[in-house]
Motif scaffolding. Structure first.
Motif, PDB file in Angstrom:
ATOM      1  N   GLY A  12       0.800  -1.209   0.000  1.00  0.00           N
ATOM      2  CA  GLY A  12       0.000   0.000   0.000  1.00  0.00           C
ATOM      3  C   GLY A  12       0.835   1.261   0.000  1.00  0.00           C
ATOM      4  N   ALA A  13       0.194   2.344   0.383  1.00  0.00           N
ATOM      5  CA  ALA A  13       0.844   3.657   0.372  1.00  0.00           C
ATOM      6  C   ALA A  13       1.844   3.775   1.524  1.00  0.00           C
ATOM      7  N   PRO A  14       2.993   4.422   1.287  1.00  0.00           N
ATOM      8  CA  PRO A  14       3.962   4.624   2.375  1.00  0.00           C
ATOM      9  C   PRO A  14       3.391   5.518   3.470  1.00  0.00           C
ATOM     10  N   THR A  15       3.828   5.308   4.706  1.00  0.00           N
ATOM     11  CA  THR A  15       3.355   6.143   5.809  1.00  0.00           C
ATOM     12  C   THR A  15       3.888   7.551   5.669  1.00  0.00           C
ATOM     13  N   SER A  16       3.162   8.502   6.223  1.00  0.00           N
ATOM     14  CA  SER A  16       3.571   9.904   6.123  1.00  0.00           C
ATOM     15  C   SER A  16       4.778  10.208   7.011  1.00  0.00           C
ATOM     16  N   ASP A  17       4.921   9.490   8.128  1.00  0.00           N
ATOM     17  CA  ASP A  17       6.038   9.720   9.043  1.00  0.00           C
ATOM     18  C   ASP A  17       6.677   8.384   9.425  1.00  0.00           C
ATOM     19  N   PRO A  18       7.696   7.933   8.672  1.00  0.00           N
ATOM     20  CA  PRO A  18       8.323   6.634   8.963  1.00  0.00           C
ATOM     21  C   PRO A  18       8.990   6.586  10.338  1.00  0.00           C
ATOM     22  N   SER A  19       9.453   7.717  10.851  1.00  0.00           N
ATOM     23  CA  SER A  19      10.119   7.702  12.159  1.00  0.00           C
ATOM     24  C   SER A  19       9.130   7.360  13.275  1.00  0.00           C
ATOM     25  N   LYS A  20       7.874   7.720  13.107  1.00  0.00           N
ATOM     26  CA  LYS A  20       6.850   7.379  14.094  1.00  0.00           C
ATOM     27  C   LYS A  20       6.657   5.859  14.148  1.00  0.00           C
ATOM     28  N   TYR A  21       6.660   5.225  12.980  1.00  0.00           N
ATOM     29  CA  TYR A  21       6.553   3.760  12.914  1.00  0.00           C
ATOM     30  C   TYR A  21       7.772   3.116  13.565  1.00  0.00           C
ATOM     31  N   ARG A  22       8.953   3.636  13.291  1.00  0.00           N
ATOM     32  CA  ARG A  22      10.186   3.075  13.859  1.00  0.00           C
ATOM     33  C   ARG A  22      10.188   3.170  15.383  1.00  0.00           C
ATOM     34  N   ARG A  23       9.733   4.309  15.915  1.00  0.00           N
ATOM     35  CA  ARG A  23       9.672   4.458  17.376  1.00  0.00           C
ATOM     36  C   ARG A  23       8.694   3.454  17.982  1.00  0.00           C
ATOM     37  N   GLN A  24       7.550   3.273  17.331  1.00  0.00           N
ATOM     38  CA  GLN A  24       6.550   2.345  17.855  1.00  0.00           C
ATOM     39  C   GLN A  24       7.080   0.915  17.837  1.00  0.00           C
ATOM     40  N   ILE A  25       7.751   0.516  16.772  1.00  0.00           N
ATOM     41  CA  ILE A  25       8.315  -0.832  16.704  1.00  0.00           C
ATOM     42  C   ILE A  25       9.402  -0.999  17.756  1.00  0.00           C
ATOM     43  N   GLY A  26      10.206   0.025  17.996  1.00  0.00           N
ATOM     44  CA  GLY A  26      11.231  -0.038  19.044  1.00  0.00           C
ATOM     45  C   GLY A  26      10.627  -0.252  20.411  1.00  0.00           C
ATOM     46  N   ARG A  27       9.530   0.426  20.690  1.00  0.00           N
ATOM     47  CA  ARG A  27       8.854   0.247  21.982  1.00  0.00           C
ATOM     48  C   ARG A  27       8.254  -1.153  22.100  1.00  0.00           C
ATOM     49  N   LEU A  28       7.689  -1.647  21.017  1.00  0.00           N
ATOM     50  CA  LEU A  28       7.119  -3.000  21.045  1.00  0.00           C
ATOM     51  C   LEU A  28       8.203  -4.059  21.202  1.00  0.00           C
ATOM     52  N   ARG A  29       9.363  -3.845  20.592  1.00  0.00           N
ATOM     53  CA  ARG A  29      10.463  -4.805  20.757  1.00  0.00           C
ATOM     54  C   ARG A  29      10.920  -4.859  22.206  1.00  0.00           C
ATOM     55  N   TYR A  30      10.910  -3.725  22.881  1.00  0.00           N
ATOM     56  CA  TYR A  30      11.264  -3.703  24.301  1.00  0.00           C
ATOM     57  C   TYR A  30      10.252  -4.516  25.114  1.00  0.00           C
ATOM     58  N   LEU A  31       8.981  -4.424  24.749  1.00  0.00           N
ATOM     59  CA  LEU A  31       7.942  -5.183  25.460  1.00  0.00           C
ATOM     60  C   LEU A  31       8.075  -6.688  25.253  1.00  0.00           C
TER      61      LEU A  31
END
Length: 134
Positions: A12-31
Motif C-alpha cells: 500500500g501507500a507509504p506512511t507519512s512519518d516513517p520515524s513514528k513507525y520506527r519508534r513504535q516498533i522499538g517500543r514493542l520490541r522492548y515489550l
C-alpha cells in the motif's frame, strides 16, 4: 495481526512519518522481553522499518489493541513445577513472501515456564521442506 492477510514490503501507500513507525516498533520490541506472545508479530513488523506502509502501521496498532485487552498476560515462573526441560521447534518453508526464505524457531520450557525462545529467517533459500528441516 490477521493471519489471513500476509504482509509484504510493498503493502500500500507509504506512511507519512516513517520515524513514528520506527519508534513504535522499538517500543514493542522492548515489550517482547516480558510478553513473548507478541514477539513473532513484532519481529515480523520490524522487517519493514526501512520503508513502512500504512498496512504495517495498522498491524502495529492491532498489537497495541491486543496489549490493552490482555494486561494480565506475560511470563509466569511457577515455583511448583516438575523441573522437566522441554524443547519444541518448528519451521515454515518459504514463509517470507518477499524473499521466499524459510522461518525456523524454538521454545524452551522448564516445567510449565517459558525460559527461552527464538525465531529467525534462514540465511539461504530452501528448495524443499525436507531441506529446510535439515
Amino acid at each position: 495481526m490477521d493471519p489471513l492477510k500476509p504482509l509484504k514490503q510493498e503493502a500500500g501507500a507509504p506512511t507519512s512519518d516513517p520515524s513514528k513507525y520506527r519508534r513504535q516498533i522499538g517500543r514493542l520490541r522492548y515489550l517482547c522481553i516480558t510478553r513473548p506472545d507478541i514477539t513473532f508479530d513484532v519481529h515480523k513488523l520490524s522487517q519493514y522499518v526501512s520503508k513502512p506502509c500504512n498496512e504495517h502501521w495498522e498491524a502495529s496498532e492491532e498489537i497495541l489493541r491486543y496489549l490493552k485487552e490482555t494486561p494480565g498476560h506475560g511470563l509466569f515462573y511457577s515455583n511448583e513445577t516438575d523441573h522437566t526441560l522441554s524443547i519444541f521447534s518448528g519451521a515454515d518453508w518459504a514463509a517470507c513472501p518477499d524473499t521466499r526464505k524459510s522461518m525456523t524457531g524454538y521454545c524452551l520450557f522448564l516445567g510449565s515456564s517459558l525460559i527461552s525462545w527464538k525465531a529467525e529467517k534462514q540465511n539461504t533459500i530452501s528448495r524443499s521442506s525436507a531441506e529446510l528441516e535439515y
